[in-house]
Structures are given as structure tokens and as C-alpha cells.
Scaffold this motif. Structure first.
Motif, PDB file in Angstrom:
ATOM      1  N   UNK A 189      -3.009   8.074   5.452  1.00  0.00           N
ATOM      2  CA  UNK A 189      -2.362   9.371   5.637  1.00  0.00           C
ATOM      3  C   UNK A 189      -2.086   9.564   7.122  1.00  0.00           C
ATOM      4  N   UNK A 190      -0.844   9.889   7.438  1.00  0.00           N
ATOM      5  CA  UNK A 190      -0.458  10.267   8.800  1.00  0.00           C
ATOM      6  C   UNK A 190      -0.374  11.784   8.853  1.00  0.00           C
ATOM      7  N   UNK A 191      -1.221  12.405   9.665  1.00  0.00           N
ATOM      8  CA  UNK A 191      -1.262  13.867   9.773  1.00  0.00           C
ATOM      9  C   UNK A 191      -0.418  14.316  10.954  1.00  0.00           C
ATOM     10  N   UNK A 192       0.791  14.805  10.638  1.00  0.00           N
ATOM     11  CA  UNK A 192       1.740  15.265  11.653  1.00  0.00           C
ATOM     12  C   UNK A 192       1.886  16.781  11.684  1.00  0.00           C
ATOM     13  N   UNK A 193       1.694  17.438  10.545  1.00  0.00           N
ATOM     14  CA  UNK A 193       2.031  18.852  10.418  1.00  0.00           C
ATOM     15  C   UNK A 193       1.340  19.690  11.486  1.00  0.00           C
ATOM     16  N   UNK A 231       6.381   2.825  15.466  1.00  0.00           N
ATOM     17  CA  UNK A 231       5.691   1.524  15.504  1.00  0.00           C
ATOM     18  C   UNK A 231       4.206   1.706  15.815  1.00  0.00           C
ATOM     19  N   UNK A 232       3.889   2.653  16.712  1.00  0.00           N
ATOM     20  CA  UNK A 232       2.483   2.930  17.038  1.00  0.00           C
ATOM     21  C   UNK A 232       1.735   3.443  15.813  1.00  0.00           C
ATOM     22  N   UNK A 233       2.365   4.318  15.041  1.00  0.00           N
ATOM     23  CA  UNK A 233       1.729   4.829  13.827  1.00  0.00           C
ATOM     24  C   UNK A 233       1.430   3.697  12.852  1.00  0.00           C
ATOM     25  N   UNK A 234       2.412   2.807  12.664  1.00  0.00           N
ATOM     26  CA  UNK A 234       2.195   1.658  11.768  1.00  0.00           C
ATOM     27  C   UNK A 234       1.067   0.774  12.270  1.00  0.00           C
ATOM     28  N   UNK A 235       1.083   0.467  13.553  1.00  0.00           N
ATOM     29  CA  UNK A 235       0.080  -0.440  14.114  1.00  0.00           C
ATOM     30  C   UNK A 235      -1.322   0.167  14.088  1.00  0.00           C
ATOM     31  N   UNK A 236      -1.396   1.501  14.158  1.00  0.00           N
ATOM     32  CA  UNK A 236      -2.697   2.166  14.061  1.00  0.00           C
ATOM     33  C   UNK A 236      -3.303   1.953  12.673  1.00  0.00           C
ATOM     34  N   UNK A 237      -2.469   2.023  11.627  1.00  0.00           N
ATOM     35  CA  UNK A 237      -2.959   1.733  10.274  1.00  0.00           C
ATOM     36  C   UNK A 237      -3.386   0.269  10.160  1.00  0.00           C
ATOM     37  N   UNK A 238      -2.571  -0.628  10.680  1.00  0.00           N
ATOM     38  CA  UNK A 238      -2.802  -2.073  10.512  1.00  0.00           C
ATOM     39  C   UNK A 238      -3.990  -2.589  11.316  1.00  0.00           C
ATOM     40  N   UNK A 273       0.820  -1.206   0.000  1.00  0.00           N
ATOM     41  CA  UNK A 273       0.000   0.000   0.000  1.00  0.00           C
ATOM     42  C   UNK A 273       0.861   1.266   0.000  1.00  0.00           C
ATOM     43  N   UNK A 274       0.232   2.386  -0.359  1.00  0.00           N
ATOM     44  CA  UNK A 274       0.917   3.675  -0.437  1.00  0.00           C
ATOM     45  C   UNK A 274       0.442   4.570   0.710  1.00  0.00           C
ATOM     46  N   UNK A 275       1.382   5.335   1.276  1.00  0.00           N
ATOM     47  CA  UNK A 275       1.091   6.171   2.439  1.00  0.00           C
ATOM     48  C   UNK A 275       1.676   7.560   2.239  1.00  0.00           C
ATOM     49  N   UNK A 276       0.972   8.555   2.758  1.00  0.00           N
ATOM     50  CA  UNK A 276       1.460   9.927   2.757  1.00  0.00           C
ATOM     51  C   UNK A 276       1.617  10.393   4.199  1.00  0.00           C
ATOM     52  N   UNK A 277       2.761  10.990   4.505  1.00  0.00           N
ATOM     53  CA  UNK A 277       3.014  11.560   5.833  1.00  0.00           C
ATOM     54  C   UNK A 277       3.038  13.071   5.689  1.00  0.00           C
ATOM     55  N   UNK A 278       2.005  13.719   6.206  1.00  0.00           N
ATOM     56  CA  UNK A 278       1.877  15.175   6.118  1.00  0.00           C
ATOM     57  C   UNK A 278       2.681  15.790   7.263  1.00  0.00           C
ATOM     58  N   UNK A 279       3.697  16.558   6.906  1.00  0.00           N
ATOM     59  CA  UNK A 279       4.681  17.001   7.890  1.00  0.00           C
ATOM     60  C   UNK A 279       5.763  15.951   8.041  1.00  0.00           C
ATOM     61  N   UNK A 287       8.799   7.174  11.020  1.00  0.00           N
ATOM     62  CA  UNK A 287       7.628   6.415  10.560  1.00  0.00           C
ATOM     63  C   UNK A 287       7.792   5.987   9.111  1.00  0.00           C
ATOM     64  N   UNK A 288       8.368   6.853   8.294  1.00  0.00           N
ATOM     65  CA  UNK A 288       8.623   6.482   6.899  1.00  0.00           C
ATOM     66  C   UNK A 288       9.506   5.242   6.833  1.00  0.00           C
ATOM     67  N   UNK A 289      10.575   5.224   7.626  1.00  0.00           N
ATOM     68  CA  UNK A 289      11.466   4.060   7.646  1.00  0.00           C
ATOM     69  C   UNK A 289      10.721   2.812   8.111  1.00  0.00           C
ATOM     70  N   UNK A 290       9.868   2.974   9.117  1.00  0.00           N
ATOM     71  CA  UNK A 290       9.085   1.850   9.636  1.00  0.00           C
ATOM     72  C   UNK A 290       8.150   1.289   8.562  1.00  0.00           C
ATOM     73  N   UNK A 291       7.463   2.156   7.828  1.00  0.00           N
ATOM     74  CA  UNK A 291       6.531   1.710   6.793  1.00  0.00           C
ATOM     75  C   UNK A 291       7.280   1.064   5.624  1.00  0.00           C
TER      76      UNK A 291
END
Length: 339
Positions: free
Chosen positions: A85-89, A241-248, A12-18, A27-31
């Protein structure tokens, strides 16, 4: 948007805002390590830095998109075809103190823009980076802080309260998107994040770096008050890892704390940094500098993370001493010296 809220990482494809940030790069490295087909880092570089993502720049499945959360067209281009999408900004407290109006724009309208872009792009799931600032600061913040703990503002710096209030609003915008058009989301309430590629934007995380630099210069590190004030930190790798697990996970329409294994006092933190730095002068106990934003927590408290385990299967793994050891090793490395 009916269906299973779980979004697998692989393929899958993911966007990290900020994304050009401490949490974004980790998180990018984790994904990517878990098989993401593509990770897009979206950032306007007002606060993000090339140094934070330099180690990822040549990854074949990473794409950097320069854009701004205040421009919908930028967000629409970045979120097209994304599963998550991970909203960090966001403006943090120190930035909010310098420019509150821009902070309110980015932390509220920017979140709404990102959610609208996710709706238009049919993004399956949003992970929103909130904060334990949703509980406020000051004497009322004490005991066990759970997800239903109310917001306290008495006696805290205005910038800190503005920041916490914008995170509460951001969470409610996610809830509203879920209610109105079925947008699946998970809110993670981060404790103060620290680790490799540490930035200088968070007041409490900055305190770690300031303490380390004083010790290294042979100066006495400063401890505010009697050193008994509670602080909560979470290691950036645990948060990635929490960000990844939240998506999964199958979780949706929830907000949970993501805190480190245990709280610590200001004095314990200073003593631990001094020990890991190889020793140094005894700390100096000082009062507050006039005009300096410092986040006072009030009484002893613990940010409970048990709900995160129930919702997404996550709990912290890296204790403070190990995390600080990794941070100091990075600061001493060639990359850390160049940052």
C-alpha cells in the motif's frame, strides 16, 4: 509480520491511497509497467481528479475505488488481498491553510486508519509519502539537510508548520506500527513534485505553472525577494520509480529523502521556465502579497538523497531542465490543455 520485507512488483497487487493524483497516477503506471497483477487507485476525489488518471482508465489491471481515508470500511475493502500500500492521501499546505481541522484529521487519523486497515488485511509493506516539510521552513533551514536534521518553525506560515508536523506524526505512526505489530514500511520524504499532469495544490509547484502562464501571456514573471531563495524539486517519474523501489527493496523501518539532482534558486527557476517557453519579458522582483501562503526556505540548502541510494538503491535521474521541458510539452498537448 516476519519474513523478507522485499515485495516484488510482478504478480502482486497494490493499492495507492490518494491514487487519483500526480504521484498516484505516475506510480500506478510504473507498477503496471513492471508487471503488477492489479493496481487499485483509492480516492475520494476531494483533491484527486479524473483528468489525472484518464490515460490509465482503460488499463485491464487497474481498478478505481471511490472511498475516504476517514471511513475504515472503505479502506478495509480497498486493502484486502494487497501486497503493498502506498499512502499518499493528504492535505498539503495550501489546503491546510483553508481548512486546518480537516487537514489534521486526514493527515493524522487518515494515516492511522490506513495502517490499521493494512494490519487487518495483512499487507506486507507500506510506503508512506512524507515530505521535506519535516525539516520545517525559515532561517534555520540551511546547509545539508539529512534525515537527522531537526524541525524548524520560526517565522514560517502556520499552515506550512501544521503540514510538516502532520508528516512527522505520520512517520511516527509507521514506526509505531512496526514496533507493535511488525508492519514493514519505508518512509520517503518527497521534495516538491512536478511533472506531467501537474496539480495546483503545492505552493512551490504552483509557482512553476504561474510563471509559465505569465510568460505565455507576455507578462513579466514575478520573483520574490532578490531571487536567491533555494527551492528543491523532484520529477514525478523519478518519484514513481522511488515508490516502486521502496516496495522491491529489503529496507524497512527507515525514512529517507527523495529529492531532485540539485537545488535551484527562484531566479534560476524563472529564467529556465522563460527560456523553455520560448522567451519572454524579464522578471519583476516583488515583495510578498499579504495573506498569500508562500513557503520561504531561508538560506541556501541541499536536501541530501544519498541515504535513499543506500536503503533502496534510488537516486534521481531527470534534471530540472529536462523535467520542465516535459512538463511544458504536456501543458501544450491536447491532454494538458484539457486539464
Amino acid at each position: 509480520m516476519p519474513g523478507n520485507p522485499a515485495v516484488p512488483i510482478a504478480g502482486n497487487r497494490f493499492c495507492i491511497v490518494g491514487g487519483a493524483s500526480l504521484v498516484g497516477s505516475a506510480t500506478a503506471a510504473e507498477l503496471l509497467d513492471h508487471g503488477a497483477a492489479e493496481v487499485v487507485l483509492f480516492d475520494n476525489f476531494a483533491f484527486g481528479s479524473d483528468a489525472a488518471i484518464a490515460h490509465l482508465r482503460d488499463h485491464p489491471r487497474l481498478r478505481l475505488v471511490r472511498g475516504d481515508v476517514m471511513r475504515m470500511a472503505d479502506l478495509l475493502r480497498a486493502t484486502e488481498g494487497m501486497a503493498g500500500v502506498l499512502q499518499l492521501a493528504a492535505y498539503m499546505t495550501l489546503s491546510m491553510d483553508r481548512d486546518p481541522w480537516s487537514g489534521l484529521d486526514v493527515n493524522i487519523r487518515g494515516v492511522q486508519n490506513a495502517l490499521e486497515a493494512c494490519r487487518a488485511s495483512k499487507v506486507a509493506k507500506v510506503v508512506f509519502a512524507s515530505s521535506n516539510a519535516t525539516y520545517g521552513y525559515g532561517p534555520g533551514v540551511a546547509g545539508e539537510l539529512v534525515e537527522s536534521t531537526p524541525f524548524h518553525s520560526q517565522g514560517a506560515p502556520p499552515a506550512a508548520i501544521l503540514y510538516g508536523a502532520t508528516k512527522i506524526i505520520g512517520e511516527q505512526l509507521c514506526r509505531d506500527a512496526h514496533r507493535k505489530w511488525g508492519q514493514d514500511y519505508v518512509v520517503l520524504r518527497y521534495s516538491t513534485v512536478y511533472g506531467e499532469r501537474q496539480h495546483y495544490r503545492a505552493a512551490n509547484a504552483l509557482y512553476i505553472i504561474e510563471t509559465l502562464e505569465k510568460v505565455r501571456r507576455g507578462e513579466s514573471p514575478e520573483v520574490f525577494g532578490d531571487g536567491s531563495e533555494t527551492k528543491h524539486f523532484v520529477y514525478v517519474g523519478d518519484l514513481a520509480r522511488a515508490n516502486r523501489m521502496a516496495f522491491e527493496s529489503a529496507a524497512t523501518d527507515v525514512a529517507v529523502n527523495t529529492s531532485g539532482p540539485a537545488p535551484m534558486t527562484t531566479l534560476q527557476l524563472v529564467e529556465m521556465v522563460t527560456e523553455l517557453a520560448g522567451g519572454g519579458p524579464a522578471p519583476r522582483f516583488v515583495g510578498n502579497a499579504p495573506g498569500k501562503v508562500r513557503l520561504t526556505s531561508g538560506g541556501a540548502f541541499r536536501i541530501a538523497h544519498e541515504a535513499a541510494f543506500a536503503a533502496i538503491g534510488w537516486k534521481p535521474e531527470v534534471d530540472m531542465k529536462e523535467g520542465l521541458r516535459r512538463l511544458i510539452a504536456w501543458r501544450d498537448s491536447n491532454e494538458g490543455k484539457a486539464a
